[in-house]
Write an enzyme that holds these catalytic residues in place. Structure first.
Site, short mmCIF file in Angstrom:
data_model
loop_
_atom_site.label_atom_id
_atom_site.label_comp_id
_atom_site.label_asym_id
_atom_site.label_seq_id
_atom_site.Cartn_x
_atom_site.Cartn_y
_atom_site.Cartn_z
N TYR A 174 -57.39 65.74 50.60
CA TYR A 174 -58.63 65.81 49.80
C TYR A 174 -59.82 65.23 50.54
CZ TYR A 174 -57.76 60.86 49.24
OH TYR A 174 -57.56 59.52 49.52
N GLY A 175 -59.62 64.66 51.74
CA GLY A 175 -60.69 63.91 52.38
C GLY A 175 -61.06 64.43 53.75
N GLU A 188 -53.30 56.97 58.47
CA GLU A 188 -53.89 56.49 57.21
C GLU A 188 -53.57 55.02 56.94
OE1 GLU A 188 -56.03 58.28 56.03
OE2 GLU A 188 -55.51 60.35 56.50
N LEU A 194 -59.44 65.05 56.30
CA LEU A 194 -58.52 65.97 56.98
C LEU A 194 -58.66 67.41 56.51
CD1 LEU A 194 -55.39 63.64 56.88
CD2 LEU A 194 -56.47 64.44 58.98
N1 PCA Z 1 -57.64 61.39 54.84
C1 PCA Z 1 -56.70 61.79 53.85
C2 PCA Z 1 -56.84 60.75 52.79
C3 PCA Z 1 -58.26 60.34 52.90
C4 PCA Z 1 -58.69 60.80 54.23
O1 PCA Z 1 -59.80 60.79 54.67
C5 PCA Z 1 -57.08 63.15 53.33
O2 PCA Z 1 -57.96 63.81 53.92
O3 PCA Z 1 -56.51 63.58 52.32
#
Ligand code: PCA
Length: 154
Positions: free
Chosen positions: A7-8, A82, A10
């Protein structure tokens, strides 16, 4: 293989997406665009403007993201990347499949409910709950809080 909800940073078009496509790290296959069944508080915190998904009952929004099928090597890498379990914890989330973008051959169909791992956190500061929340993370959104890694020594 493992299902992971991204969700972030990535996600496609976000600053760390190239890691997901890096086959020297491990295997990852995009399966579908999804959104969470439950509401979550997605907010931006720390001096690096990291996005965090918090499980705060009764608060937040249904969060949009992507579901990937990843191998054990990629999952191990993501745990490390992470800073799991210190910064993020890998928990499970229920997702509704939205669309599959015509990519890949997979069995996910719009409307289907899927479960996946997610990097969320339960170790947040109380003041994080006062921050704006989002339903679809974008590092370049009008929040003006772009993601960046440390550039100066502590
Ligand atoms: N990376 C993971 C969790 C938060 C982030 O920046 C993601 O993209 O889901």
């Amino acid at each position: 293989m493992h299902h992971v909800f991204i969700y972030g940073t990535l996600k496609k078009g976000q600053p760390n997406h190239s890691l997901i496509n890096n086959t020297t790290i491990g295997q990852a296959e995009f399966l579908a665009h999804v959104r969470t069944i439950e509401r979550y508080t997605l907010m931006i915190a720390t001096k690096n403007n990291y996005p965090f998904l918090l499980n705060v009952p009764g608060k937040g929004k249904r969060v949009h993201g992507e579901i990937y099928s990843v191998d054990q090597k990629m999952l191990d890498f993501l745990d490390d990347f992470e800073e799991c379990p210190e910064l993020y914890q890998r928990t499970k989330v229920q997702l509704e499949v939205q669309d599959v973008d015509g990519e890949g051959e997979n069995t996910l169909k719009p409307g289907r409910i899927e479960e996946a791992f997610v990097y969320s956190t339960n170790t947040y500061e109380p003041e994080w709950l006062l921050k704006p929340t989002y339903d679809n993370y974008d590092t370049n959104g009008d929040h003006g809080l772009p993601y960046h890694e440390d550039t100066s020594p502590e």
